[in-house]
Design a protein around this motif. Sequence first.
Motif, PDB file in Angstrom:
ATOM      1  N   LEU A  17       0.854  -1.189   0.000  1.00 20.51           N
ATOM      2  CA  LEU A  17       0.000   0.000   0.000  1.00 20.51           C
ATOM      3  C   LEU A  17       0.884   1.231   0.000  1.00 20.51           C
ATOM      4  CD1 LEU A  17      -2.559  -0.947   2.803  1.00 20.51           C
ATOM      5  CD2 LEU A  17      -2.940  -1.027   0.349  1.00 20.51           C
ATOM      6  N   ASN A  18       0.454   2.264  -0.735  1.00 24.96           N
ATOM      7  CA  ASN A  18       1.207   3.509  -0.645  1.00 24.96           C
ATOM      8  C   ASN A  18       0.675   4.307   0.549  1.00 24.96           C
ATOM      9  OD1 ASN A  18      -1.058   5.122  -1.450  1.00 24.96           O
ATOM     10  ND2 ASN A  18      -0.590   4.685  -3.602  1.00 24.96           N
ATOM     11  N   MET A  19       1.282   5.398   0.872  1.00 23.33           N
ATOM     12  CA  MET A  19       0.938   6.167   2.065  1.00 23.33           C
ATOM     13  C   MET A  19      -0.493   6.697   2.007  1.00 23.33           C
ATOM     14  SD  MET A  19       2.242   6.466   4.824  1.00 23.33           S
ATOM     15  CE  MET A  19       3.777   6.929   5.498  1.00 23.33           C
ATOM     16  N   LYS A  23      -3.482   5.883   4.735  1.00 22.24           N
ATOM     17  CA  LYS A  23      -4.254   6.932   5.409  1.00 22.24           C
ATOM     18  C   LYS A  23      -5.752   6.748   5.171  1.00 22.24           C
ATOM     19  CE  LYS A  23      -0.576  10.347   5.466  1.00 22.24           C
ATOM     20  NZ  LYS A  23      -0.072  11.615   4.960  1.00 22.24           N
ATOM     21  N   ALA A  24      -6.124   6.346   3.953  1.00 27.89           N
ATOM     22  CA  ALA A  24      -7.540   6.114   3.644  1.00 27.89           C
ATOM     23  C   ALA A  24      -8.091   4.960   4.478  1.00 27.89           C
ATOM     24  CB  ALA A  24      -7.714   5.834   2.159  1.00 27.89           C
ATOM     25  N   LEU A  25      -7.317   3.893   4.628  1.00 26.80           N
ATOM     26  CA  LEU A  25      -7.746   2.768   5.466  1.00 26.80           C
ATOM     27  C   LEU A  25      -7.878   3.183   6.927  1.00 26.80           C
ATOM     28  CD1 LEU A  25      -5.779  -0.305   4.082  1.00 26.80           C
ATOM     29  CD2 LEU A  25      -8.243   0.053   4.079  1.00 26.80           C
ATOM     30  N   GLU A  26      -6.917   3.934   7.410  1.00 26.90           N
ATOM     31  CA  GLU A  26      -6.961   4.389   8.795  1.00 26.90           C
ATOM     32  C   GLU A  26      -8.150   5.308   9.043  1.00 26.90           C
ATOM     33  OE1 GLU A  26      -3.058   6.027   9.321  1.00 26.90           O
ATOM     34  OE2 GLU A  26      -2.234   4.100   9.962  1.00 26.90           O
ATOM     35  N   ALA A  27      -8.603   6.007   8.018  1.00 26.68           N
ATOM     36  CA  ALA A  27      -9.743   6.902   8.174  1.00 26.68           C
ATOM     37  C   ALA A  27     -11.049   6.133   8.342  1.00 26.68           C
ATOM     38  CB  ALA A  27      -9.835   7.843   6.976  1.00 26.68           C
ATOM     39  N   VAL A  28     -11.157   4.944   7.738  1.00 21.99           N
ATOM     40  CA  VAL A  28     -12.411   4.181   7.823  1.00 21.99           C
ATOM     41  C   VAL A  28     -12.370   3.056   8.852  1.00 21.99           C
ATOM     42  CG1 VAL A  28     -13.105   4.710   5.465  1.00 21.99           C
ATOM     43  CG2 VAL A  28     -11.763   2.656   5.907  1.00 21.99           C
ATOM     44  N   LEU A  29     -11.184   2.643   9.254  1.00 28.41           N
ATOM     45  CA  LEU A  29     -11.062   1.583  10.254  1.00 28.41           C
ATOM     46  C   LEU A  29     -10.801   2.185  11.627  1.00 28.41           C
ATOM     47  CD1 LEU A  29      -8.804  -0.909   8.279  1.00 28.41           C
ATOM     48  CD2 LEU A  29     -11.279  -1.002   8.579  1.00 28.41           C
ATOM     49  N   HIS A  30     -10.950   1.360  12.634  1.00 27.60           N
ATOM     50  CA  HIS A  30     -10.605   1.817  13.978  1.00 27.60           C
ATOM     51  C   HIS A  30      -9.121   2.155  14.020  1.00 27.60           C
ATOM     52  CE1 HIS A  30     -14.428   0.793  15.759  1.00 27.60           C
ATOM     53  NE2 HIS A  30     -14.403  -0.363  15.127  1.00 27.60           N
ATOM     54  N   PRO A  31      -8.743   3.106  14.864  1.00 27.26           N
ATOM     55  CA  PRO A  31      -7.322   3.455  14.941  1.00 27.26           C
ATOM     56  C   PRO A  31      -6.484   2.269  15.415  1.00 27.26           C
ATOM     57  CG  PRO A  31      -8.659   4.857  16.382  1.00 27.26           C
ATOM     58  CD  PRO A  31      -9.563   3.880  15.742  1.00 27.26           C
ATOM     59  N   ARG A  32      -5.274   2.224  14.928  1.00 27.11           N
ATOM     60  CA  ARG A  32      -4.366   1.165  15.362  1.00 27.11           C
ATOM     61  C   ARG A  32      -3.949   1.426  16.800  1.00 27.11           C
ATOM     62  NH1 ARG A  32       0.314   1.068  11.076  1.00 27.11           N
ATOM     63  NH2 ARG A  32      -0.196   3.261  10.927  1.00 27.11           N
ATOM     64  N   THR A  33      -3.987   0.388  17.600  1.00 23.88           N
ATOM     65  CA  THR A  33      -3.511   0.486  18.975  1.00 23.88           C
ATOM     66  C   THR A  33      -2.683  -0.749  19.280  1.00 23.88           C
ATOM     67  OG1 THR A  33      -5.509  -0.580  19.821  1.00 23.88           O
ATOM     68  CG2 THR A  33      -5.489   1.826  19.795  1.00 23.88           C
ATOM     69  N   LEU A  34      -1.689  -0.562  20.088  1.00 23.16           N
ATOM     70  CA  LEU A  34      -0.904  -1.692  20.548  1.00 23.16           C
ATOM     71  C   LEU A  34      -1.562  -2.222  21.813  1.00 23.16           C
ATOM     72  CD1 LEU A  34       2.726  -0.347  20.063  1.00 23.16           C
ATOM     73  CD2 LEU A  34       1.483  -1.969  18.638  1.00 23.16           C
TER      74      LEU A  34
END
Length: 62
Positions: A17-19, A23-34
């Motif tokens: 995936l390009n940047m 960013k588009a995926l992060e906008a529609v999915l829940h934020p990444r958390t560790l």
Amino acid sequence: MKDKLYIHFVVDFPYSLNMDQCKALEAVLHPRTLIQLTDIDIDECEETMLHDVNIDECEKTT
């Protein structure tokens, strides 16, 4: 009621995936958390086994 549940997923993952796509995926999915699981969390997990299933055969028996 106890029975078998068959879920058939077909997922085509891209090789990269390009940047902008990230960013588009992060906008529609829940934020990444560790997530750091504790020993108690791990003890409460339910282990299951995945098996390959011929969906066509399953549909014939239902």
